[in-house]
Design an enzyme around this catalytic site. Structure first.
Site: not given
Ligand code: PLP
Length: 410
Positions: A66, A217
């Site tokens: 972990r 992203k």
């Molecule tokens: C997509 C996103 C998140 C969350 O990310 P996930 O991995 O989808 O949980 C947080 N902040 C912004 C600005 C995003 O576009």
């Protein structure tokens, strides 16, 4: 190469240079260019005396699965080295988990949180459904109104959650000014920096305390993993780390290796996506069907001056607003697109288009903004991928034709 206080290699040179070797520590992974994927829950101890001695609670020490292995440590180390002033990075299984980890890591019952009105919608839901019942109150502010922001602080205000540019409406906030006001009031600032990444907006250098990134992203970049990261200087990092461990947070070594691989090409992808997005934004700005292009990289667009002042680059994510059209027009447009997929997320190699309605998730600022024609409110967000921008423009042109092939006008 890397001394004890050094963030591995990758802490020197321009960003493109640093990305190549960030997180590579020979003391962890020997001569391997990429840290191997260490799949293991159990770490063995030599004997009972070794077990009784324990291990320092820091990355770089085998203890139990972990607490990670060199694969996760290398990714965390790379992200730390890209954020000047940071002491460490914690990894979470999604971007939203990172936001939740930062908030639950730094807030306690009785505290007040100030949240930017353009925050990622699930952050607002989290505030309402989880923080509220735990006794943490959230108040919203217009990120473009410094005076109103100043007036919101009270004795119990403990932290501020910022997002700039907003991931739907792309407002650019004056982050250094907001962070300075928060600091005067003794509040901790956290910035969701997913749009810019540490490459184009160094969060701690711009005055905030905590950097939050949805690695899903831009860092992942290939739409094949979900992960989040929270990077901070020592004061906040140690507390965040303690709570991260209390909550049993963990990311897989396989996903960590993918995220590290994505990181190596981050600069290249962002450059290409930003230049394509700017070309498409310029084209959209000339179209009679478009009332507003919300892209701070575009000269004359909202937030452009602050973007020029504070950011060193952009990306492929932006939005536009249709001139006097209805949701039905938008549906026809989006459904007619062939190269743009319809889906959540962004920052991948493939282009996406998604309709959105900001009015649903704001309480401290208006949509449409003051000064706009009220009929211009139907919005679409684009995430520009690695396709040729000329093909994407042709696709959008087809979309506009289909949009107005239907009869009604607003
Ligand atoms: C997509 C996103 C998140 C969350 O990310 P996930 O991995 O989808 O949980 C947080 N902040 C912004 C600005 C995003 O576009």
């Amino acid at each position: 190469m890397s001394g004890a206080n050094d963030s591995g290699s990758g802490s020197k040179g321009q960003p493109a240079t640093r990305l190549v070797s960030a997180g590579r520590r020979p003391e962890w992974t020997g001569p391997a260019v990429n840290p191997p994927v260490w799949r293991t829950s159990t770490h063995l101890y030599a004997d009972c005396a070794d077990l009784a001695r324990g291990r320092p609670n820091e990355d770089g020490h085998f203890y139990y699965g972990r607490r990670g292995t060199p694969t996760q440590w290398a990714l965390a180390d790379a992200l730390t080295s890209l954020e000047p002033g940071a002491a460490g990075t914690l990894l979470y299984p999604s971007g939203l988990a990172a936001i939740a980890g930062a908030l639950l890591g730094l807030l306690d019952s009785g505290d007040v949180l100030l949240m930017s009105d353009n925050a990622y919608e699930p952050s607002r839901t989290l505030a309402e459904k989880l923080l509220g019942p735990l006794g943490i109150e959230t108040r919203y502010f217009d990120p473009l109104d410094l005076a109103a922001f100043s007036s919101l602080f009270c004795e119990r205000t403990r932290a501020v959650l910022l997002e700039s540019p907003g991931s739907l409406t792309l407002e650019v906030a004056d982050i250094p000014a907001l962070a300075a006001i928060a600091r005067e009031h003794g509040a901790t600032t956290m910035l969701d920096n997913t749009w810019a990444t540490s490459l184009h907006f160094p969060v701690l250098e711009r005055g905030c305390d905590v950097a939050i990134h949805a690695l899903t992203k831009h860092v992942g970049g290939h739409s094949d993993l979900m992960m989040g990261a929270v990077t901070a200087a020592e004061l906040h990092h140690s507390r965040l780390r303690a709570r991260h461990q209390l909550m049993g947070q963990f990311v897989s070594p396989d996903d960590s290796a993918l995220a590290l691989r994505g990181l190596r090409t981050l600069q290249l992808r962002l450059e290409r996506q930003a230049s394509s997005a700017l070309a498409i934004a310029r084209w959209l700005a000339e179209r009679p069907e478009v009332a507003h292009v919300l892209n701070p990289m575009l000269p004359g667009a909202p937030g452009h001056a602050l973007w020029l002042r504070d950011f060193t680059g952009g990306c492929g994510l932006f939005s536009f607003v249709l001139a006097g059209r209805t949701p039905a027009h938008r549906t026809r447009l989006v459904d007619a697109l062939g190269l743009f997929g319809i889906g959540f997320s962004w920052g991948g190699y493939e282009s996406l288009a998604i309709p959105f309605d900001p009015a649903r998730s704001r309480s401290a600022s208006a949509w449409p903004p003051a000064g706009w024609n009220r009929a211009d409110r139907i919005a679409i967000r684009l995430s520009i991928g690695l396709e040729d921008p000329a093909d994407l423009i042709e696709d959008l042109e087809r979309g506009f034709a289909a949009m107005d092939a239907g009869s009604e006008r607003a």
